[in-house]
Design a protein around this motif. Sequence first.
Motif, PDB file in Angstrom:
ATOM      1  N   VAL A 130     -24.652 -16.097 -19.225  1.00 28.28           N
ATOM      2  CA  VAL A 130     -24.871 -15.256 -18.048  1.00 28.28           C
ATOM      3  C   VAL A 130     -25.126 -16.108 -16.809  1.00 28.28           C
ATOM      4  O   VAL A 130     -24.471 -15.933 -15.775  1.00 28.28           O
ATOM      5  N   GLN A 241     -13.775 -15.099 -29.688  1.00 28.15           N
ATOM      6  CA  GLN A 241     -14.837 -14.148 -29.382  1.00 28.15           C
ATOM      7  C   GLN A 241     -15.227 -14.143 -27.912  1.00 28.15           C
ATOM      8  O   GLN A 241     -16.243 -13.569 -27.547  1.00 28.15           O
ATOM      9  N   LEU A 248     -18.500 -10.167 -17.413  1.00 22.63           N
ATOM     10  CA  LEU A 248     -19.254 -10.418 -16.187  1.00 22.63           C
ATOM     11  C   LEU A 248     -18.370 -10.805 -15.006  1.00 22.63           C
ATOM     12  O   LEU A 248     -18.729 -10.583 -13.862  1.00 22.63           O
ATOM     13  N   MET A 262     -11.736  -8.993 -27.858  1.00 20.31           N
ATOM     14  CA  MET A 262     -13.181  -8.757 -27.923  1.00 20.31           C
ATOM     15  C   MET A 262     -13.639  -7.857 -26.783  1.00 20.31           C
ATOM     16  O   MET A 262     -14.464  -6.960 -26.983  1.00 20.31           O
TER      17      MET A 262
ATOM     18  N   GLN B 139     -19.450 -11.333 -33.616  1.00 15.97           N
ATOM     19  CA  GLN B 139     -19.452 -10.216 -32.676  1.00 15.97           C
ATOM     20  C   GLN B 139     -18.758  -8.983 -33.238  1.00 15.97           C
ATOM     21  O   GLN B 139     -19.029  -7.876 -32.806  1.00 15.97           O
ATOM     22  N   ILE B 143     -20.753  -3.696 -33.478  1.00 14.26           N
ATOM     23  CA  ILE B 143     -20.650  -2.252 -33.257  1.00 14.26           C
ATOM     24  C   ILE B 143     -21.061  -1.464 -34.498  1.00 14.26           C
ATOM     25  O   ILE B 143     -21.840  -0.521 -34.393  1.00 14.26           O
ATOM     26  N   LEU B 145     -23.174  -2.584 -36.561  1.00 12.92           N
ATOM     27  CA  LEU B 145     -24.616  -2.820 -36.586  1.00 12.92           C
ATOM     28  C   LEU B 145     -25.359  -1.805 -35.734  1.00 12.92           C
ATOM     29  O   LEU B 145     -26.445  -1.349 -36.083  1.00 12.92           O
ATOM     30  N   LEU B 146     -24.748  -1.459 -34.600  1.00 10.29           N
ATOM     31  CA  LEU B 146     -25.380  -0.484 -33.709  1.00 10.29           C
ATOM     32  C   LEU B 146     -25.633   0.823 -34.446  1.00 10.29           C
ATOM     33  O   LEU B 146     -26.721   1.392 -34.388  1.00 10.29           O
ATOM     34  N   TYR B 155     -32.653   0.977 -32.958  1.00 11.01           N
ATOM     35  CA  TYR B 155     -31.790   0.809 -31.797  1.00 11.01           C
ATOM     36  C   TYR B 155     -32.625   0.830 -30.519  1.00 11.01           C
ATOM     37  O   TYR B 155     -33.593   1.582 -30.419  1.00 11.01           O
ATOM     38  N   ASN B 226     -29.764 -16.879 -25.623  1.00 11.82           N
ATOM     39  CA  ASN B 226     -28.512 -16.774 -24.879  1.00 11.82           C
ATOM     40  C   ASN B 226     -27.511 -15.780 -25.472  1.00 11.82           C
ATOM     41  O   ASN B 226     -26.395 -15.696 -24.986  1.00 11.82           O
ATOM     42  N   TYR B 228     -25.987 -12.997 -25.299  1.00 16.67           N
ATOM     43  CA  TYR B 228     -25.870 -11.904 -24.344  1.00 16.67           C
ATOM     44  C   TYR B 228     -25.221 -10.668 -24.948  1.00 16.67           C
ATOM     45  O   TYR B 228     -25.678  -9.548 -24.739  1.00 16.67           O
ATOM     46  N   PHE B 229     -24.159 -10.854 -25.713  1.00 15.88           N
ATOM     47  CA  PHE B 229     -23.412  -9.709 -26.234  1.00 15.88           C
ATOM     48  C   PHE B 229     -24.289  -8.853 -27.152  1.00 15.88           C
ATOM     49  O   PHE B 229     -24.337  -7.634 -27.050  1.00 15.88           O
ATOM     50  N   LEU B 232     -26.754  -6.999 -25.089  1.00 16.50           N
ATOM     51  CA  LEU B 232     -26.078  -5.940 -24.328  1.00 16.50           C
ATOM     52  C   LEU B 232     -25.837  -4.704 -25.191  1.00 16.50           C
ATOM     53  O   LEU B 232     -26.038  -3.575 -24.761  1.00 16.50           O
ATOM     54  N   VAL B 233     -25.417  -4.936 -26.436  1.00 11.74           N
ATOM     55  CA  VAL B 233     -25.105  -3.810 -27.311  1.00 11.74           C
ATOM     56  C   VAL B 233     -26.383  -3.118 -27.803  1.00 11.74           C
ATOM     57  O   VAL B 233     -26.454  -1.897 -27.858  1.00 11.74           O
ATOM     58  N   PRO B 244     -31.186 -12.570 -19.785  1.00 12.11           N
ATOM     59  CA  PRO B 244     -29.734 -12.491 -19.528  1.00 12.11           C
ATOM     60  C   PRO B 244     -29.285 -11.095 -19.120  1.00 12.11           C
ATOM     61  O   PRO B 244     -28.487 -10.948 -18.195  1.00 12.11           O
ATOM     62  N   ILE B 247     -30.366 -10.315 -15.460  1.00 19.43           N
ATOM     63  CA  ILE B 247     -29.550 -11.007 -14.461  1.00 19.43           C
ATOM     64  C   ILE B 247     -28.165 -10.371 -14.380  1.00 19.43           C
ATOM     65  O   ILE B 247     -27.616 -10.179 -13.298  1.00 19.43           O
ATOM     66  N   ALA B 248     -27.616 -10.005 -15.551  1.00 20.29           N
ATOM     67  CA  ALA B 248     -26.288  -9.384 -15.561  1.00 20.29           C
ATOM     68  C   ALA B 248     -26.320  -8.056 -14.809  1.00 20.29           C
ATOM     69  O   ALA B 248     -25.384  -7.725 -14.079  1.00 20.29           O
TER      70      ALA B 248
END
Lengths: 307, 294
Positions: A130, A241, A248, A262, B139, B143, B145-146, B155, B226, B228-229, B232-233, B244, B247-248
């Motif tokens: 980020v 990935q 961003l 991805m 990664q 999904i 996992l969510l 969650y 770090n 981020y993904f 985010l999810v 992170p 800031i995003a």
Amino acid sequence: MAKQTQSKMSRALQRRENIAGYVFMLPSLVFFLGFVIIPMFICIITSLTNTNMHDPGLFGGFIGLKNFADLANDKVFLKGLVNTFVIVLVSVPAVCAFSLWVSSAIYKLKGPILSAFRCIFYLPVVTGSVAVTVVWKWMYDNYTGILNSALTSTGILEKGINWLGDPKTALWCIIVILFTTSVGQPIVLYVSALGNVDQTLVEAAQVDGATDLQVFWKIKWAQMMPTTLYILVITTINSFQCFALIQLLTQGGPNHATDTVMYYIYYTAFKLTEQAGHFGYANAMGVVLAIFIGALSALQFKLAKEK
Amino acid sequence: MKIENPRSRAYKIVSMIILVILAILFLFPLYWIITGAFKPAADIYAQEPVLWPTEWVSKNFENLFNKRTAPLFSIFGIEGPTAPAAFRWLINTVFMSVASMLLTCLTAAMAGYALAKKRFVGRAILFSLIVCAMALPKQVILIPLLKEMAALKLYDSLWAVIFPTVGWPFGVFLMKQFSESIPGEILEATRIDGASEAKTFVTVVLPMVKPGIGALAIFTFINCWNDYFMQLVMLPSGQNFTMPLGIATLQAETSVDMGLLMAGAALAALPIIAVFLLFQKYFTQGITMGAVKG
């Protein structure tokens, strides 16, 4: 008689090993099975269903291979697949060659200087995607970015380029950032592999009159093959990935020029309005991506073994 | 003493110069974050980029802290005093990374020891399962996992990030590599002395795999910070934002206030860089051990 007691003994011993082994494995297995293996199965199963984000249950209705058939006709997905392959095919060899060169140039330097270089090349990884992306976005900026200003003031470019807004340059901008965040680990690995090369072989070859280049390719490169293989595999997985940079910086734009598989998975699962939260479809893409990565890793292993 | 020929000397000098230039290029984004965070607006929007701030100001950080507020913490429904949201993000990120680190080190040290030294039934199958899982794209399972986290009512909590991080098999693999080097005779001797399995693990095994635990700890800490993904999810609502994510979000909201963004990026990056520099010796060792016969 003696034999019988012995086998009884060893059976008791084996039982002890089994119990101890599984007790020590248990905490780790709970997390591993629960949050890696089970989701993997959910991923495969939901890819055959029309599961939606808003469904109360874990799975929606079974629709067979329809998701995969749809994927084959989905222009955005296919474009994303092409972009993903471009990223992988450019960045993996570039990362490998670059880190090999840097490592061979620094591995004989004195301790503190060596660590300093190693640290510097690792810093973009530690800084985090980020923070790295935010600063690169500014550097690429059309008006206030340092890249345009540096290139125009030195006369390389006549006029600033809209780096991220132009479909011709946007993907390359992403590859550059991905590159800077990917070389850290390979450099650490190559430096240590070069340090571990059997010195007696190198000296023997030098006595026989081999040039530095010959020593490098015939001896060092051959001995570092396992390291190279590992680097190829992890860099391939990482490049496949590539997500944070795209989400961003460009959100797949302009005009899908930077869509990757991805990013499209994320977009389908969370953003797409007409089929919002279509998890089944997103997971079908995940399965396809995993198959590609698995196949490529297997291929790399095979090629390396043949050598 | 070997006499160097002039060509290889020239090559060395040229490659050194290229290396230094590359190092400067690699350091530049970080330099740009830090100076950008302290630049006044006039410097940031200048036609010609200002390489060194004409004046060091804290305005960007003030803007960042005043922009949003949040309770400093919230545990079991008890909320802390209102503070700048960035502090909350920082506390969340530290909690998340430390919890992942501790849990990973404990579970991986135990499992690594079992895989390396215990001859239990199914060991080979488990180990190959772990190695195969490592080659999978992490990664891709996010999904599914969510859905699982939603079913477990985890969650949108930090645990939804912590548990999958702990489950990732790299740690077990790394600790197995380190545990292989424990001499079997020592373990045998402790057993003959009548020590229990638990005691053997704590008094004999743990001290011997300490460097491995150090490496794994720092590795997990940085990766979790770090990732981020995953954040985010798993953390959509903003209550449990991490550095992170914060800031995003700022970036999406105010993509023009570069000073503010650089202040945020500095706040996200500098703590983790400090941790990395402090423990980098362990870190290098961990990366290399993880790759042996990888």
